[in-house]
Design a protein around this motif. Sequence first.
Motif, PDB file in Angstrom:
ATOM      1  N   GLN A  73      41.794  17.933  64.628  1.00 40.30           N
ATOM      2  CA  GLN A  73      41.438  19.260  64.143  1.00 40.30           C
ATOM      3  C   GLN A  73      42.104  19.507  62.787  1.00 40.30           C
ATOM      4  OE1 GLN A  73      41.912  22.442  66.964  1.00 40.30           O
ATOM      5  NE2 GLN A  73      41.135  21.227  68.676  1.00 40.30           N
ATOM      6  N   PRO A  74      41.425  20.186  61.872  1.00 40.90           N
ATOM      7  CA  PRO A  74      41.959  20.358  60.515  1.00 40.90           C
ATOM      8  C   PRO A  74      43.227  21.190  60.441  1.00 40.90           C
ATOM      9  CG  PRO A  74      39.965  21.675  60.838  1.00 40.90           C
ATOM     10  CD  PRO A  74      40.073  20.768  62.027  1.00 40.90           C
ATOM     11  N   ASP A  75      43.494  22.000  61.449  1.00 34.37           N
ATOM     12  CA  ASP A  75      44.670  22.872  61.421  1.00 34.37           C
ATOM     13  C   ASP A  75      45.826  22.313  62.256  1.00 34.37           C
ATOM     14  OD1 ASP A  75      43.440  23.119  63.859  1.00 34.37           O
ATOM     15  OD2 ASP A  75      43.414  25.316  63.885  1.00 34.37           O
ATOM     16  N   ALA A  76      45.800  21.006  62.530  1.00 44.60           N
ATOM     17  CA  ALA A  76      46.818  20.416  63.398  1.00 44.60           C
ATOM     18  C   ALA A  76      48.176  20.308  62.720  1.00 44.60           C
ATOM     19  CB  ALA A  76      46.369  19.039  63.873  1.00 44.60           C
ATOM     20  N   LEU A  77      48.180  20.101  61.403  1.00 40.30           N
ATOM     21  CA  LEU A  77      49.426  19.864  60.674  1.00 40.30           C
ATOM     22  C   LEU A  77      49.823  21.059  59.821  1.00 40.30           C
ATOM     23  CD1 LEU A  77      48.870  16.198  59.447  1.00 40.30           C
ATOM     24  CD2 LEU A  77      50.232  16.950  61.404  1.00 40.30           C
ATOM     25  N   ILE A  78      51.118  21.294  59.717  1.00 41.04           N
ATOM     26  CA  ILE A  78      51.664  22.299  58.812  1.00 41.04           C
ATOM     27  C   ILE A  78      52.090  21.565  57.548  1.00 41.04           C
ATOM     28  CG2 ILE A  78      53.477  24.007  58.456  1.00 41.04           C
ATOM     29  CD1 ILE A  78      53.574  24.370  61.499  1.00 41.04           C
ATOM     30  N   THR A  79      51.450  21.838  56.450  1.00 39.84           N
ATOM     31  CA  THR A  79      51.726  21.103  55.212  1.00 39.84           C
ATOM     32  C   THR A  79      52.728  21.806  54.302  1.00 39.84           C
ATOM     33  OG1 THR A  79      49.797  22.127  54.177  1.00 39.84           O
ATOM     34  CG2 THR A  79      49.459  19.984  55.249  1.00 39.84           C
ATOM     35  N   SER A  80      52.980  23.080  54.534  1.00 38.84           N
ATOM     36  CA  SER A  80      53.948  23.823  53.727  1.00 38.84           C
ATOM     37  C   SER A  80      55.362  23.607  54.265  1.00 38.84           C
ATOM     38  CB  SER A  80      53.611  25.314  53.753  1.00 38.84           C
ATOM     39  OG  SER A  80      54.714  26.097  53.345  1.00 38.84           O
ATOM     40  N   THR A  81      56.264  23.156  53.404  1.00 40.44           N
ATOM     41  CA  THR A  81      57.659  22.952  53.812  1.00 40.44           C
ATOM     42  C   THR A  81      58.282  24.256  54.292  1.00 40.44           C
ATOM     43  OG1 THR A  81      57.958  21.095  52.298  1.00 40.44           O
ATOM     44  CG2 THR A  81      59.945  22.262  53.001  1.00 40.44           C
ATOM     45  N   GLU A  82      58.015  25.338  53.569  1.00 43.98           N
ATOM     46  CA  GLU A  82      58.593  26.636  53.927  1.00 43.98           C
ATOM     47  C   GLU A  82      58.096  27.090  55.299  1.00 43.98           C
ATOM     48  OE1 GLU A  82      57.126  25.909  51.060  1.00 43.98           O
ATOM     49  OE2 GLU A  82      58.882  25.870  49.742  1.00 43.98           O
ATOM     50  N   ALA A  83      56.808  26.897  55.568  1.00 48.15           N
ATOM     51  CA  ALA A  83      56.248  27.313  56.855  1.00 48.15           C
ATOM     52  C   ALA A  83      56.804  26.465  57.991  1.00 48.15           C
ATOM     53  CB  ALA A  83      54.729  27.214  56.816  1.00 48.15           C
ATOM     54  N   ALA A  84      56.972  25.171  57.753  1.00 46.71           N
ATOM     55  CA  ALA A  84      57.501  24.291  58.783  1.00 46.71           C
ATOM     56  C   ALA A  84      58.950  24.638  59.111  1.00 46.71           C
ATOM     57  CB  ALA A  84      57.386  22.834  58.341  1.00 46.71           C
ATOM     58  N   ILE A  85      59.761  24.877  58.093  1.00 46.41           N
ATOM     59  CA  ILE A  85      61.151  25.247  58.325  1.00 46.41           C
ATOM     60  C   ILE A  85      61.233  26.584  59.054  1.00 46.41           C
ATOM     61  CG2 ILE A  85      63.283  25.974  57.172  1.00 46.41           C
ATOM     62  CD1 ILE A  85      62.735  23.812  55.061  1.00 46.41           C
ATOM     63  N   ALA A  86      60.403  27.527  58.669  1.00 44.98           N
ATOM     64  CA  ALA A  86      60.393  28.833  59.346  1.00 44.98           C
ATOM     65  C   ALA A  86      60.032  28.673  60.823  1.00 44.98           C
ATOM     66  CB  ALA A  86      59.414  29.771  58.650  1.00 44.98           C
ATOM     67  N   GLN A  87      59.076  27.788  61.120  1.00 42.21           N
ATOM     68  CA  GLN A  87      58.696  27.561  62.518  1.00 42.21           C
ATOM     69  C   GLN A  87      59.861  26.977  63.305  1.00 42.21           C
ATOM     70  OE1 GLN A  87      54.757  26.302  64.097  1.00 42.21           O
ATOM     71  NE2 GLN A  87      55.702  24.287  64.364  1.00 42.21           N
ATOM     72  N   VAL A  88      60.555  26.013  62.720  1.00 44.41           N
ATOM     73  CA  VAL A  88      61.694  25.408  63.405  1.00 44.41           C
ATOM     74  C   VAL A  88      62.775  26.445  63.691  1.00 44.41           C
ATOM     75  CG1 VAL A  88      63.600  23.777  63.172  1.00 44.41           C
ATOM     76  CG2 VAL A  88      61.294  23.089  62.514  1.00 44.41           C
ATOM     77  N   LEU A  89      63.094  27.277  62.716  1.00 46.57           N
ATOM     78  CA  LEU A  89      64.133  28.291  62.920  1.00 46.57           C
ATOM     79  C   LEU A  89      63.728  29.285  64.011  1.00 46.57           C
ATOM     80  CD1 LEU A  89      65.212  28.952  59.223  1.00 46.57           C
ATOM     81  CD2 LEU A  89      66.501  27.742  60.989  1.00 46.57           C
ATOM     82  N   ARG A  90      62.442  29.645  64.058  1.00 48.46           N
ATOM     83  CA  ARG A  90      61.989  30.541  65.126  1.00 48.46           C
ATOM     84  C   ARG A  90      62.164  29.891  66.492  1.00 48.46           C
ATOM     85  NH1 ARG A  90      57.735  31.742  61.405  1.00 48.46           N
ATOM     86  NH2 ARG A  90      56.344  30.246  62.439  1.00 48.46           N
ATOM     87  N   MET A  91      61.836  28.605  66.587  1.00 50.62           N
ATOM     88  CA  MET A  91      61.919  27.924  67.880  1.00 50.62           C
ATOM     89  C   MET A  91      63.368  27.706  68.302  1.00 50.62           C
ATOM     90  SD  MET A  91      58.709  25.206  67.807  1.00 50.62           S
ATOM     91  CE  MET A  91      59.190  24.356  66.294  1.00 50.62           C
ATOM     92  N   VAL A  92      64.210  27.300  67.358  1.00 50.15           N
ATOM     93  CA  VAL A  92      65.595  26.988  67.695  1.00 50.15           C
ATOM     94  C   VAL A  92      66.418  28.245  67.937  1.00 50.15           C
ATOM     95  CG1 VAL A  92      67.724  25.953  66.816  1.00 50.15           C
ATOM     96  CG2 VAL A  92      65.548  24.775  66.489  1.00 50.15           C
ATOM     97  N   GLN A  93      66.267  29.229  67.071  1.00 44.81           N
ATOM     98  CA  GLN A  93      67.089  30.441  67.180  1.00 44.81           C
ATOM     99  C   GLN A  93      66.456  31.505  68.075  1.00 44.81           C
ATOM    100  OE1 GLN A  93      67.505  31.192  62.819  1.00 44.81           O
ATOM    101  NE2 GLN A  93      69.697  31.030  63.228  1.00 44.81           N
ATOM    102  N   GLY A  94      65.131  31.630  68.004  1.00 44.37           N
ATOM    103  CA  GLY A  94      64.477  32.699  68.757  1.00 44.37           C
ATOM    104  C   GLY A  94      63.847  32.270  70.061  1.00 44.37           C
ATOM    105  N   GLY A  95      63.569  30.958  70.214  1.00 46.43           N
ATOM    106  CA  GLY A  95      62.959  30.478  71.449  1.00 46.43           C
ATOM    107  C   GLY A  95      61.493  30.815  71.592  1.00 46.43           C
ATOM    108  N   TRP A  96      60.778  30.924  70.463  1.00 44.11           N
ATOM    109  CA  TRP A  96      59.345  31.211  70.537  1.00 44.11           C
ATOM    110  C   TRP A  96      58.619  30.528  69.400  1.00 44.11           C
ATOM    111  CZ3 TRP A  96      56.909  33.831  66.494  1.00 44.11           C
ATOM    112  CH2 TRP A  96      57.740  34.493  65.585  1.00 44.11           C
ATOM    113  N   VAL A  97      57.296  30.391  69.580  1.00 42.26           N
ATOM    114  CA  VAL A  97      56.451  29.800  68.547  1.00 42.26           C
ATOM    115  C   VAL A  97      55.121  30.542  68.521  1.00 42.26           C
ATOM    116  CG1 VAL A  97      55.420  28.027  70.077  1.00 42.26           C
ATOM    117  CG2 VAL A  97      55.565  27.617  67.608  1.00 42.26           C
ATOM    118  N   ARG A  98      54.574  30.677  67.333  1.00 38.43           N
ATOM    119  CA  ARG A  98      53.266  31.314  67.172  1.00 38.43           C
ATOM    120  C   ARG A  98      52.181  30.263  67.418  1.00 38.43           C
ATOM    121  NH1 ARG A  98      54.181  33.347  62.544  1.00 38.43           N
ATOM    122  NH2 ARG A  98      54.821  35.388  63.303  1.00 38.43           N
ATOM    123  N   THR A  99      51.141  30.601  68.173  1.00 33.94           N
ATOM    124  CA  THR A  99      50.088  29.655  68.510  1.00 33.94           C
ATOM    125  C   THR A  99      48.857  29.873  67.643  1.00 33.94           C
ATOM    126  OG1 THR A  99      49.028  31.047  70.195  1.00 33.94           O
ATOM    127  CG2 THR A  99      50.899  29.680  70.893  1.00 33.94           C
TER     128      THR A  99
END
Length: 258
Positions: A185-211
Amino acid sequence: MTPTPTVDLNCDLGESFGAWTLGHDAALMPYLTSANIACGFHAGDPAVMRQTVRLALQHGVAIGVHPGLPDLAGFGRRNMDISADEAFEMTVYQLGALGAVARAEGGHLHHLKPHGALYNMAATNAALAQAIAEAVYKVQPELVLYGLAGSELTKAGERLGLRTAHEVFADRTYQANGTLTPRRQPDALITSTEAAIAQVLRMVQGGWVRTQQGPEIAIKADTVCLHGDGAHVLEFAQQLSQALRDAGVKLARPAFAK
C-alpha cells in the motif's frame, strides 16, 4: 519518583551475501542496542554472519537471531504457505547456525526476532506464532522473543514463560487492529524524519499510536525497529537516538528472562 523511560533500538543487519553488499552495518552499530542478524535464508551467509557478530561484540550490541523464509530473491518479504512444523524447523535451524557463530566468536545470543513475511504471518497466525515460540523455548529459553506489539507472537511467548519484547516501528504506519500497513500500500511507510521521530516518542512516552483509519490505539513499546536497508537509515538513527535522549529516554537492550 517516576521511573526513567527505557527503550531498545534494534536493526536488521547482516543482510549482505556473496558479492552483494546491503546496508550500513558498521556505521549503524554505535547507535543501536540490539542487532537482528540474518541467518542465510532470506539474506546473509556464513562469512557475513561472522563479520556482523564481530561488529556487534565490538560495540557491545546485543546479538539477535533473525530467521526468515527461504526466499533470497524476495528478501523474505513474500508470504509462503508453510506449516507450523516448517516454521518450527526453520527457526531451530537458523537459531542453531547463528548461535554457533556467536559462540565461536566468544559471544552469546540475546534474542530472536523473525524477519519480514515470517514476522508478519506470525503476528496474526496463532499456530505459526506458537511454533516459533516453542522453537525458542526448546532450544534456548533464556532468549528474549521480539514480536509485533500485542501480536500472536508475543502472546505465544508469554504463554510459554519466555521474556518477550513488544516491538514498534519508527517508519511504518499502523492499522486499527494494531498490525502494520502492508508494504504494497502506498501509505505503508513514513518518509518524513520528523513524523517518524514524533511517532516513536508518542509510542515510547505516551503508549499510543495514530492509525490509518483515524483512531488512536494503545501500544506497548519495549523496542523500536530501524530498517537497515533504508536509504537514509544512518542519518535517521543518529537523529532518533539523540531525540530519545533529549526527551529523557534511556537506550538499553531488554533484559534476559529470569
